[in-house]
Design a protein around this motif. Structure first.
Motif, PDB file in Angstrom:
ATOM      1  N   UNK A 113      65.050  68.757  21.226  1.00 32.01           N
ATOM      2  CA  UNK A 113      64.842  67.734  20.200  1.00 32.01           C
ATOM      3  C   UNK A 113      63.477  67.871  19.520  1.00 32.01           C
ATOM      4  N   UNK A 114      62.418  67.400  20.161  1.00 31.38           N
ATOM      5  CA  UNK A 114      61.112  67.342  19.497  1.00 31.38           C
ATOM      6  C   UNK A 114      60.511  68.707  19.207  1.00 31.38           C
ATOM      7  N   UNK A 115      60.726  69.677  20.093  1.00 34.24           N
ATOM      8  CA  UNK A 115      60.140  71.013  19.908  1.00 34.24           C
ATOM      9  C   UNK A 115      61.164  72.017  19.396  1.00 34.24           C
ATOM     10  N   UNK A 145      54.948  63.554  16.599  1.00 38.82           N
ATOM     11  CA  UNK A 145      55.982  63.761  17.612  1.00 38.82           C
ATOM     12  C   UNK A 145      55.781  65.069  18.358  1.00 38.82           C
ATOM     13  N   UNK A 146      55.497  66.135  17.628  1.00 36.56           N
ATOM     14  CA  UNK A 146      55.268  67.438  18.257  1.00 36.56           C
ATOM     15  C   UNK A 146      54.065  67.379  19.192  1.00 36.56           C
ATOM     16  N   UNK A 147      53.000  66.714  18.756  1.00 32.05           N
ATOM     17  CA  UNK A 147      51.788  66.621  19.575  1.00 32.05           C
ATOM     18  C   UNK A 147      52.058  65.867  20.881  1.00 32.05           C
ATOM     19  N   UNK A 148      52.777  64.736  20.799  1.00 30.73           N
ATOM     20  CA  UNK A 148      53.066  63.970  22.014  1.00 30.73           C
ATOM     21  C   UNK A 148      54.015  64.744  22.918  1.00 30.73           C
ATOM     22  N   UNK A 149      54.988  65.438  22.323  1.00 26.46           N
ATOM     23  CA  UNK A 149      55.928  66.237  23.120  1.00 26.46           C
ATOM     24  C   UNK A 149      55.194  67.327  23.895  1.00 26.46           C
ATOM     25  N   UNK A 150      54.199  67.929  23.276  1.00 26.97           N
ATOM     26  CA  UNK A 150      53.411  68.955  23.960  1.00 26.97           C
ATOM     27  C   UNK A 150      52.601  68.351  25.103  1.00 26.97           C
ATOM     28  N   UNK A 151      52.110  67.133  24.922  1.00 24.76           N
ATOM     29  CA  UNK A 151      51.391  66.444  25.995  1.00 24.76           C
ATOM     30  C   UNK A 151      52.328  66.160  27.176  1.00 24.76           C
ATOM     31  N   UNK A 152      53.548  65.765  26.871  1.00 23.83           N
ATOM     32  CA  UNK A 152      54.525  65.515  27.930  1.00 23.83           C
ATOM     33  C   UNK A 152      54.839  66.818  28.666  1.00 23.83           C
ATOM     34  N   UNK A 190      46.890  70.153  21.060  1.00 21.50           N
ATOM     35  CA  UNK A 190      47.815  69.830  22.150  1.00 21.50           C
ATOM     36  C   UNK A 190      48.536  71.074  22.639  1.00 21.50           C
ATOM     37  N   UNK A 191      48.791  72.002  21.723  1.00 25.83           N
ATOM     38  CA  UNK A 191      49.493  73.230  22.073  1.00 25.83           C
ATOM     39  C   UNK A 191      48.661  74.088  23.027  1.00 25.83           C
ATOM     40  N   UNK A 192      47.362  74.192  22.790  1.00 21.58           N
ATOM     41  CA  UNK A 192      46.494  74.984  23.662  1.00 21.58           C
ATOM     42  C   UNK A 192      46.479  74.419  25.079  1.00 21.58           C
ATOM     43  N   UNK A 193      46.436  73.097  25.196  1.00 21.44           N
ATOM     44  CA  UNK A 193      46.438  72.470  26.519  1.00 21.44           C
ATOM     45  C   UNK A 193      47.769  72.686  27.228  1.00 21.44           C
ATOM     46  N   UNK A 194      48.866  72.532  26.479  1.00 19.21           N
ATOM     47  CA  UNK A 194      50.190  72.731  27.085  1.00 19.21           C
ATOM     48  C   UNK A 194      50.410  74.196  27.451  1.00 19.21           C
ATOM     49  N   UNK A 195      49.885  75.083  26.635  1.00 22.58           N
ATOM     50  CA  UNK A 195      50.093  76.516  26.861  1.00 22.58           C
ATOM     51  C   UNK A 195      49.467  76.962  28.174  1.00 22.58           C
TER      52      UNK A 195
END
Length: 306
Positions: A113-115, A145-152, A190-195
């Protein structure tokens, strides 16, 4: 009845009772108290598990919605749940168990969904035009939405490392590298942290990262003096964490990260990153974060001198 033995009972237990029956009664009371304590603990664990599953189901229901504002609401609810889970080792174990149940898994929902990549929404058939059935329309993912999804995603992989396997099945690294190269500053941070959370102890994702030329993408953002300063600093923190994790692991698919950084950022910046990875970190999380910021700032300064 006391669930824990009262302090004043310690002295009494060490003394020799005048009446043997008193000793037997005390042992019976201790045994009964232990049984009650185990029962209370079991009931409390069941209650926590019910509350956790209810919170996850509620958040996942909204995270699967057709409209972005509903998905954001669900994602924020899930993120709040993950932050609560992180406060207790016992609840982390409960959360890990929930992620073995397909209906409660977070990672698949995020990537469906979000990503979900925009190309997945292309129209392949015009049958809906000639049909009486209405076409299902899903609003595209917004930046927030993308930023929060990456945090999740980040929280899920940190709390439940096996979620990185699910992330690999959904092409997580490829999706995130696309976010890093096409999205705005909010999503890129957020992507760098999730990565980094997806790459930890995951050889499969590390292979994907190398195949996507991940180091080159991060280094390019860091070298770009027109880019947001905070984003460049986050890139430096990412490289510091990556090198610190990979350092000393010869069998890692990205074991050559030091050579790649030296080639892309120069000898001075690479030496600073390597040196920072040699020192152990303090146990205080706030001090670790502060030290990471300082080290990344020094790397960025060395890069800007050339």
């Amino acid at each position: 009845m006391y669930l824990k033995r009262p302090i004043w009972s310690d002295g009494a237990s060490t003394a020799t009772p005048e009446n043997p029956s008193e000793s037997e009664n005390g042992e019976d009371s201790d045994a009964a108290a232990m049984v009650v304590e185990e029962l209370v603990t079991s009931l409390n664990t069941q209650r926590l598990y019910r509350e956790l599953t209810l919170s996850l189901r509620t958040g996942l229901r909204d995270a699967c919605a057709e409209f972005s504002f509903l998905r954001i609401r669900g994602l924020r609810s899930l993120l709040k749940t993950l932050r609560t889970v992180a406060d207790s080792d016992s609840i982390i174990r409960l959360f890990s168990h929930t992620q073995t149940i397909s209906d409660l898994q977070l990672v698949p929902v995020l990537f469906r969904h979000s990503l979900k990549e925009a190309e997945d929404d292309r129209v392949t058939s015009l049958d809906h035009i000639f049909s009486v059935e209405p076409m299902k329309i899903t609003s595209p993912s917004t930046d927030a939405e993308v930023a929060v999804a990456l945090r999740v995603l980040e929280g899920c992989c940190l709390l439940h490392p096996q979620s990185t396997v699910l992330a690999h099945k959904h092409g997580a690294v490829r999706v995130m590298m696309n976010v890093l190269s096409t999205r705005g500053v909010l999503e890129q941070g957020a992507c760098l942290d999730a990565l980094i959370s997806v790459l930890l102890d995951s050889s499969a994702n590390q292979v994907d990262f190398g195949a996507c030329n991940g180091i080159e993408e991060v280094a390019m953002l860091m070298r770009d003096k027109q880019a947001d300063e905070n984003l460049r600093l986050r890139c430096g923190e990412f490289l510091l964490l990556l090198v610190g994790h990979v350092n000393g692991k010869d069998r890692s698919p990205i074991a050559s990260v030091n050579e790649d950084i030296r080639r892309l950022l120069g000898e001075k910046s690479a030496s600073l990153i390597w040196a920072a990875s040699q020192f152990g970190s303090t146990g205080d999380p706030e001090q670790r974060i502060t030290a990471l910021h300082i080290q990344a700032g020094r790397v960025l300064e060395s890069l800007d001198l050339y």
